[in-house]
Scaffold this motif. Sequence first.
Motif, PDB file in Angstrom:
ATOM      1  N   TYR A 130      -7.386   6.125  -2.283  1.00 44.99           N
ATOM      2  CA  TYR A 130      -6.771   5.163  -0.996  1.00 44.99           C
ATOM      3  C   TYR A 130      -7.960   4.943  -0.070  1.00 44.99           C
ATOM      4  O   TYR A 130      -7.793   4.119   0.812  1.00 44.99           O
TER       5      TYR A 130
ATOM      6  N   HIS B 193      -0.267   9.757  -4.746  1.00 47.09           N
ATOM      7  CA  HIS B 193      -1.179  11.448  -4.484  1.00 47.09           C
ATOM      8  C   HIS B 193      -0.587  12.529  -5.144  1.00 47.09           C
ATOM      9  O   HIS B 193       0.744  12.319  -5.353  1.00 47.09           O
TER      10      HIS B 193
ATOM     11  N   ALA C  15      -4.189   7.966   4.410  1.00 48.98           N
ATOM     12  CA  ALA C  15      -4.364   6.786   3.573  1.00 48.98           C
ATOM     13  C   ALA C  15      -4.135   5.468   4.200  1.00 48.98           C
ATOM     14  O   ALA C  15      -5.023   4.529   3.927  1.00 48.98           O
ATOM     15  N   TRP C  16      -3.080   5.271   5.166  1.00 48.81           N
ATOM     16  CA  TRP C  16      -2.842   4.141   5.650  1.00 48.81           C
ATOM     17  C   TRP C  16      -4.102   3.817   6.894  1.00 48.81           C
ATOM     18  O   TRP C  16      -4.532   2.745   6.873  1.00 48.81           O
TER      19      TRP C  16
ATOM     20  N   CYS D  33       1.677   4.925  -0.638  1.00 45.98           N
ATOM     21  CA  CYS D  33       0.612   5.988  -1.095  1.00 45.98           C
ATOM     22  C   CYS D  33       1.216   7.065  -1.657  1.00 45.98           C
ATOM     23  O   CYS D  33       0.977   8.146  -1.426  1.00 45.98           O
TER      24      CYS D  33
ATOM     25  N   HIS E 243       0.901  -1.181  -0.098  1.00 46.50           N
ATOM     26  CA  HIS E 243       0.089  -0.005  -0.098  1.00 46.50           C
ATOM     27  C   HIS E 243       0.793   1.364   0.139  1.00 46.50           C
ATOM     28  O   HIS E 243       0.579   2.161   0.955  1.00 46.50           O
TER      29      HIS E 243
ATOM     30  N   GLY F 204       5.574   6.464   0.265  1.00 46.63           N
ATOM     31  CA  GLY F 204       4.422   7.416   0.659  1.00 46.63           C
ATOM     32  C   GLY F 204       5.441   8.587   1.243  1.00 46.63           C
ATOM     33  O   GLY F 204       5.951   8.431   2.273  1.00 46.63           O
TER      34      GLY F 204
END
Length: 392
Positions: free
Chosen positions: A280, A265, A316-317, A262, A260, A306
């Motif tokens: 996300y 973005h 996001a997480w 991120c 994941h 990220g």
Amino acid sequence: MVSNAIFIHHSDSSGYKFHDDHPFDPIRQVLTIDLLKEAQALTDEQIIQPDYLIDENMLRLVHRHDYVQAVKLLDTEDDPRSKAVLAEQFGLQTEDTPFFPGLHKAASAIVTGSVEAAEAVMSGRTLHAFHLAGGLHHAFPDRASGFCVYNDASIAITHIRNKYNARVLYIDTDVHHGDGVQWSFYDDSEVCTYSIHETGKYLFPGTGYAYEKGVDQGFGTCFNVPLEPFTEDESWLESFNVTIRKVIEAFKPDVILSQHGCDAHAYDPLSHIHCSMRIYQEIPAILHELAHTYTEGRWIALGGGGYDIWRVVPRAWSQVWLEMTDHPLAEAIRAHEVEALPAAWLERWSSASPVPLPNNWQDDSSAIPPIPRRDIITEQNRNTQSIVIQDL
Ligand SMILES: [Zn+2]
Ligand SMILES: [Zn+2]
């Protein structure tokens, strides 16, 4: 009792810090955990903290003996010249991935967390597991690359193969191609790697083209979706939905392991994809649905890249965990019933952040300007989608 989801955090993984000016910063974990706690979505009891480090044999599932020895030796070697030679030889003397004291321990802690997550899911202790310090997808068997030293994702997958003989689908939504994991299983028909990223034409590591499809028995179990720079939410999500659904339907995995990152973005300083928090929110929701449809719920989620660590990564997480736990907040954010981030979190971190923190879970659409070439980009991404799924 089988729990629905566990959250794994190894305290030694916060030692994985190259230096103060380096973009890869473990404070991302602190910010995310704190946000989830302030949102009443994570308690200390839900956090599993492994109190051991995996042994070297586990690292050797993927990494070469001389490489592991070098990473360890760099901790104890005093002579600066021998140190420089060693670091140079194994990719640890670069601007991206420089050696630092305690590297072996910190990188091993990250592997420990990811193996623990895999083990928890595969043994049936839990349906889903999230290890946000993991996802170091660029590391190679014999060299460090792109902020990654030990490839926890490849090691966890190899462990799953050896112990459980399960078919693994690796899904990588980081903006950079998941090259290390791809090459680990390029000739393996039982591990399918899927990566959606900004095209390697303009971005590190320069690979991940649609024609990279695997070799030998592994041919047809490697998928890459290279997107155009400045791709926005709509086209990103279309490209993901169209391709991943075909891939999972064809491969029929026993377990999903997802990365994941991120960094797709619009705020991210290291890439040119122009997405918002919307993807996300959607990515974990799609993966969650796929896990319950295809893998009896077995889903292991890792972190990854990220680099807008204040405005993007914690939000996001958090979405991964909210989705994984079926937390009502996930739906409330989607329905705009809850907009604001917890006040206590904003208050605590505002003064530390070099940029103004967003007030809301979702992005304000006016904060991310639309891209004028949207139609051309969408069309180009559609061409790519059809190439990716042409044999499925
Ligand atoms: Zn990345
Ligand atoms: Zn579930």
